[in-house]
Design a protein around this motif. Sequence first.
Motif: not given
Lengths: 424, 209
Positions: A94-103, A123-128
């Motif tokens: 299910p959307r939205p997908l919420k991802f973060s990263y530190l790399t 950073g973060v990304e919100m998809i959908g």
Amino acid sequence: MNAFVEGVRDILPKELRRRRAIYKRIRKVFQNEDYREVITPTLESLELYTGIEGVIDKSEMFKVVDENGQILVLRPDVTMPIARLAATRFQDTPRPLKFSYLTTAYQSKSSQSLNLKEKTQAGVEMIGSDKLYADIEMIALLIKTMKAVHINNPLIDIGHADLINEIFCEMNLDKKDKDNLLSLLSAKNKVGIKKYLKDVNLDDQNKEILIKLATLFGEPDYVLDKLKELPISKKAYNEVLNLEKLFNKLKEIGLIEHITFDPMLISRHGYYSGVIFKGYAGDHNILLANGGRYDNLTKRFGVGEPAVGFALEIENVLDYLNKTDYEFKAENSRVVINYNKEENFKDAYNMAEILRDKNYIVEIFEELKSDDYVKFQGIDFKIELEEKELKLYNVKTKKHTTINKKDFFDKIDETTADLFEEVR
Amino acid sequence: MANITIAMAKGRLAKQAVKLFNNSGINLPDDMLSSRKLIFELPQENLEIILVKPADVPIYVEYGTADLGIVGKDTLLEENRDLYEMLDLKFGKCRFALAGLPEGKETLLQRKVATKYPDFTRRFFKIKGEPVEIIKLNGSIELAPLTGLADTILDIVQTGRTLKENGLVVYENIQDLSARLVVNKVSMKTYQKQISKIIDALEAELEEE
């Protein structure tokens, strides 16, 4: 042997401590809004990054050839891998997908001031989600993240990737003229635009629009008013109204003081398709973050869906904190226990364990002759262990106190804090 | 209020820049051109001027050490930095040109071009589609064709007198040049009010001329 590689560096303990402190704060902000951290591979296929115009120049990526002759790249950014992840592994979620990263991300040439080939990004990304709310949440989250890492006056410059295309659309310009004008507009080169327009087949009204756009940016309300006065196309006008809505919402939640508006803000990344923004420290001219909407990016994986995100450049944040003389306070006190006679080892060891249990950072030393080591390690307290008693020194103030060893071990729970307080 | 730092190219351009600023009502110190100091503080104007080598102006501005810079378009084209180019200051006018000996000897191998602007030269000939060997020199470029070091030079030409006196002719005029006001991209956003005030004052003066 010269093993020096330009553009990469060792991170030493002092810096790493600071980084960890920053990482912790950033992760907390991301977690509070449930952006779940992912780690994508360092190696990605070259094809992931080619084929979309203006993503990252091929020549700016580090390439590796694997044993099958396939060309791989060291990930030059993290947004693409996350878009890939969303379209493949999370296709049916299910959307939205919420991802973060530190790399880390790798680019052979960086356009920003710090000339590093390996850079750390959070950073973060919100998809959908294509909702206005998603854009607002992203901008608000960036401001919160910047504040959490002690950026005194976060400033977000907002633009729109489609606005200029909508404005161009009714002007009947060929591709070459569009490209040239776009680069002049993004360089705010009014002189250049005036000169260039002399030889372009365009009516005076449209020429006037382009000349005005070159220097139109700043406070959102002011820029919106001026934009609305221009005789731009209906579609472009509608984009302006959408932006106005965004600015009004940001006003409602009290963030407008951090916002400036630049209709001709043009991002280095060609994949942005709607709202784009850059984050600066308002009290020092350092670019800290890039972000925006990239609704067309996931299409190449088969499923087109709206997405928005940002990336904060950690090295630029550290550079900023350096300039503002921000002090990173050590969380725990450092103690060194010194003994000169072998038979005192057991006491030293036990004492160290007790203090470590109480969150002191403790080192044991046999025959500490000079204070060089103490200085180098940034130690706060020194304990000299003798047969019957121990001496506690405050390294900075030289204040000291003496206590019976047996008393120390007997009353350890009540007295430790008092003991250190005595020489503080 | 933060201090705005302006990087100026030492020499001819600085002299005319001082004149322009003074005429625009921004008073720069009188001793700026005679003194050996490199930094001048103007607390009453919230300004700081640094004097640097012309080729270094775009670097100082790109890195944000200076917020504004005054520099020739020739240097900007060579350095090709990521900056806002906001004003044509209309002084320091000259042009980029290709020049050489009148007879223009044919070479069997690729053309040798001597220049102080190797990066611009490389890009110029790349667009032209002509492979050339670029020889970077630091001054007296006119010597190169005379001594046989190169066939052609790419240099700035003002009146053409130096070329003439050395028996060289212009093969091709490439582009008109003049001094420009450049601005750091981030400073333009973070100190917009202060910088716009300076730009507006200069622009008003330039339009009057």
